[in-house]
Write a protein that holds these residues in place. Sequence first.
Motif, PDB file in Angstrom:
ATOM      1  N   UNK A   1       0.836  -1.204   0.000  1.00 46.46           N
ATOM      2  CA  UNK A   1       0.000   0.000   0.000  1.00 46.46           C
ATOM      3  C   UNK A   1       0.867   1.249   0.000  1.00 46.46           C
ATOM      4  N   UNK A   2       1.937   1.221   0.786  1.00 43.46           N
ATOM      5  CA  UNK A   2       2.849   2.369   0.828  1.00 43.46           C
ATOM      6  C   UNK A   2       3.539   2.560  -0.508  1.00 43.46           C
ATOM      7  N   UNK A   3       3.979   1.481  -1.134  1.00 45.27           N
ATOM      8  CA  UNK A   3       4.683   1.600  -2.408  1.00 45.27           C
ATOM      9  C   UNK A   3       3.734   2.004  -3.530  1.00 45.27           C
ATOM     10  N   UNK A   4       2.499   1.515  -3.502  1.00 46.12           N
ATOM     11  CA  UNK A   4       1.520   1.935  -4.497  1.00 46.12           C
ATOM     12  C   UNK A   4       1.232   3.421  -4.378  1.00 46.12           C
ATOM     13  N   UNK A   5       1.113   3.915  -3.148  1.00 45.12           N
ATOM     14  CA  UNK A   5       0.829   5.337  -2.945  1.00 45.12           C
ATOM     15  C   UNK A   5       1.971   6.190  -3.480  1.00 45.12           C
ATOM     16  N   UNK A   6       3.203   5.785  -3.195  1.00 42.26           N
ATOM     17  CA  UNK A   6       4.345   6.543  -3.694  1.00 42.26           C
ATOM     18  C   UNK A   6       4.373   6.541  -5.215  1.00 42.26           C
ATOM     19  N   UNK A   7       4.142   5.369  -5.816  1.00 40.28           N
ATOM     20  CA  UNK A   7       4.180   5.276  -7.273  1.00 40.28           C
ATOM     21  C   UNK A   7       3.063   6.090  -7.914  1.00 40.28           C
ATOM     22  N   UNK A   8       1.883   6.078  -7.294  1.00 39.30           N
ATOM     23  CA  UNK A   8       0.735   6.772  -7.880  1.00 39.30           C
ATOM     24  C   UNK A   8       0.926   8.281  -7.880  1.00 39.30           C
ATOM     25  N   UNK A   9       1.459   8.835  -6.791  1.00 41.41           N
ATOM     26  CA  UNK A   9       1.532  10.284  -6.653  1.00 41.41           C
ATOM     27  C   UNK A   9       2.874  10.882  -7.048  1.00 41.41           C
ATOM     28  N   UNK A  10       3.831  10.031  -7.433  1.00 41.65           N
ATOM     29  CA  UNK A  10       5.168  10.527  -7.736  1.00 41.65           C
ATOM     30  C   UNK A  10       5.184  11.626  -8.796  1.00 41.65           C
ATOM     31  N   UNK A  11       4.496  11.490  -9.939  1.00 38.67           N
ATOM     32  CA  UNK A  11       4.552  12.564 -10.937  1.00 38.67           C
ATOM     33  C   UNK A  11       4.067  13.912 -10.409  1.00 38.67           C
ATOM     34  N   UNK A  12       2.946  13.903  -9.661  1.00 39.23           N
ATOM     35  CA  UNK A  12       2.423  15.166  -9.132  1.00 39.23           C
ATOM     36  C   UNK A  12       3.385  15.791  -8.139  1.00 39.23           C
ATOM     37  N   UNK A  13       4.000  14.959  -7.292  1.00 38.69           N
ATOM     38  CA  UNK A  13       4.924  15.478  -6.292  1.00 38.69           C
ATOM     39  C   UNK A  13       6.183  16.061  -6.945  1.00 38.69           C
ATOM     40  N   UNK A  14       6.658  15.415  -8.009  1.00 44.74           N
ATOM     41  CA  UNK A  14       7.832  15.934  -8.715  1.00 44.74           C
ATOM     42  C   UNK A  14       7.492  17.273  -9.359  1.00 44.74           C
ATOM     43  N   UNK A  15       6.285  17.405  -9.907  1.00 51.41           N
ATOM     44  CA  UNK A  15       5.873  18.671 -10.514  1.00 51.41           C
ATOM     45  C   UNK A  15       5.840  19.789  -9.471  1.00 51.41           C
ATOM     46  N   UNK A  16       5.304  19.485  -8.290  1.00 56.38           N
ATOM     47  CA  UNK A  16       5.266  20.483  -7.212  1.00 56.38           C
ATOM     48  C   UNK A  16       6.686  20.849  -6.784  1.00 56.38           C
ATOM     49  N   UNK A  17       7.543  19.835  -6.661  1.00 57.84           N
ATOM     50  CA  UNK A  17       8.931  20.085  -6.270  1.00 57.84           C
ATOM     51  C   UNK A  17       9.626  20.969  -7.288  1.00 57.84           C
ATOM     52  N   UNK A  18       9.325  20.773  -8.570  1.00 59.27           N
ATOM     53  CA  UNK A  18       9.925  21.599  -9.612  1.00 59.27           C
ATOM     54  C   UNK A  18       9.560  23.065  -9.430  1.00 59.27           C
ATOM     55  N   UNK A  19       8.295  23.322  -9.084  1.00 55.39           N
ATOM     56  CA  UNK A  19       7.854  24.693  -8.847  1.00 55.39           C
ATOM     57  C   UNK A  19       8.581  25.303  -7.646  1.00 55.39           C
ATOM     58  N   UNK A  20       8.732  24.524  -6.574  1.00 60.21           N
ATOM     59  CA  UNK A  20       9.436  25.014  -5.389  1.00 60.21           C
ATOM     60  C   UNK A  20      10.895  25.316  -5.691  1.00 60.21           C
ATOM     61  N   UNK A  21      11.521  24.450  -6.473  1.00 58.12           N
ATOM     62  CA  UNK A  21      12.929  24.656  -6.798  1.00 58.12           C
ATOM     63  C   UNK A  21      13.132  25.917  -7.630  1.00 58.12           C
ATOM     64  N   UNK A  22      12.180  26.217  -8.507  1.00 58.23           N
ATOM     65  CA  UNK A  22      12.281  27.460  -9.276  1.00 58.23           C
ATOM     66  C   UNK A  22      12.204  28.681  -8.365  1.00 58.23           C
ATOM     67  N   UNK A  23      11.327  28.624  -7.365  1.00 54.74           N
ATOM     68  CA  UNK A  23      11.214  29.736  -6.424  1.00 54.74           C
ATOM     69  C   UNK A  23      12.506  29.913  -5.630  1.00 54.74           C
ATOM     70  N   UNK A  24      13.095  28.784  -5.219  1.00 53.70           N
ATOM     71  CA  UNK A  24      14.370  28.853  -4.496  1.00 53.70           C
ATOM     72  C   UNK A  24      15.434  29.523  -5.351  1.00 53.70           C
ATOM     73  N   UNK A  25      15.503  29.137  -6.618  1.00 58.02           N
ATOM     74  CA  UNK A  25      16.515  29.701  -7.510  1.00 58.02           C
ATOM     75  C   UNK A  25      16.276  31.189  -7.770  1.00 58.02           C
ATOM     76  N   UNK A  26      15.007  31.601  -7.777  1.00 59.83           N
ATOM     77  CA  UNK A  26      14.712  33.024  -7.949  1.00 59.83           C
ATOM     78  C   UNK A  26      15.301  33.842  -6.808  1.00 59.83           C
TER      79      UNK A  26
END
Length: 362
Positions: free
Chosen positions: A94-119
């Motif tokens: 269940x834990x691994x399925x949850x990670x696999x299911x939400x990984x793309x969305x979480x990476x997209x959010x992380x990308x936005x945060x990283x851009x703000x950090x770089x700004x």
Amino acid sequence: MTNITVLSKRIQIKPAWSFYDEQGEYVDPRLFVLLNAVHTYGKLTVAATKLGMSYRHVWNVLKKWTDFFGSDLVELKKGKGALLTPLGEKLLWAEQRAQARFEPQLISIASELNLEIQKHLMVKDPLLKIAASYGYAVALLPNFTHKFKLDLQYKSYEESFDALSKGECNIAAFHLPTDIVSQRLIDIYNKYFKANTYKVIRFVTRKQGLIVKKDNPKNITKISDLMQNEVKFINRQKHSGTRLLIDELLARSSVDPKKVIGFDKFEFTHSAIAAYVASGMADVGIGIETAARQFGLDFIPLTTEHYVLVCHHKTLKELSVQRLITEIKSDKFHEEVSKLAGYESIACGDIVDLEDMLPWHV
């Protein structure tokens, strides 16, 4: 004058479970790491060594959380080592399925945060925006951003096409079939792509096929086997590129979806499909080889796909795109792709016309 070098920081996000009882006591998320080690190595002593824990500490951890759930999580069998109990397996998968299911969305959010950090760090490198269908190779790109900033957003293939056509991204990244093409796919491409307008930056090829349990106990070797009695299937969601492939494969093999057990159940990523099969909730799914190997499953190849980067022909001249091409042509990038089962990076970085990559134009 003092020269100051600003080191950028990259944020990563991972989901975490929160289990707690009526007294408010929480489960330590490291329990899942321990369960995974027991599943992988089959012995408590080896699991303890791999995790840098003493055997006694591992035993105490298991005892604590067995009491918490009111049921054993690991079973010790003389001469057979340690096995996860049904509850232990359910928790782990269940834990691994949850990670696999939400990984793309979480990476997209992380990308936005990283851009703000770089700004805030006043990083002045050019920005490259990519809208991508999720894949293991494109997920490597945040580690190859020398002298440019990357905003990587995971979207469906049609959302990526739409973003590119509207100028909301520099590059759309998605997969193209090499041989199995549906009319639905042709119609979608013709809707978004005008002739002699877009260029392809070649990226990787990958294998798609049947993901089955280790040693393939149901002897599933072809699409028509999905109609066997008691074979349980896990599907991909509608509007995904792999779902288009699945529907076409079923049609070509004259398989009635209504006769496929589990056709109406679906997951959102290749990893989630593999985790679903590994958990025993399905016998077979369709996905890429990398996901199957990640979960110790068997893989029967069905077809090969090109995963490509597409941009307007004028975009090729932009500095961020040129620097991306330099990165993906590097030996280091090829080395990382070679670690992904079923992937190849032949001709990676070469520029070709989009029409040359479309199999229905050949």
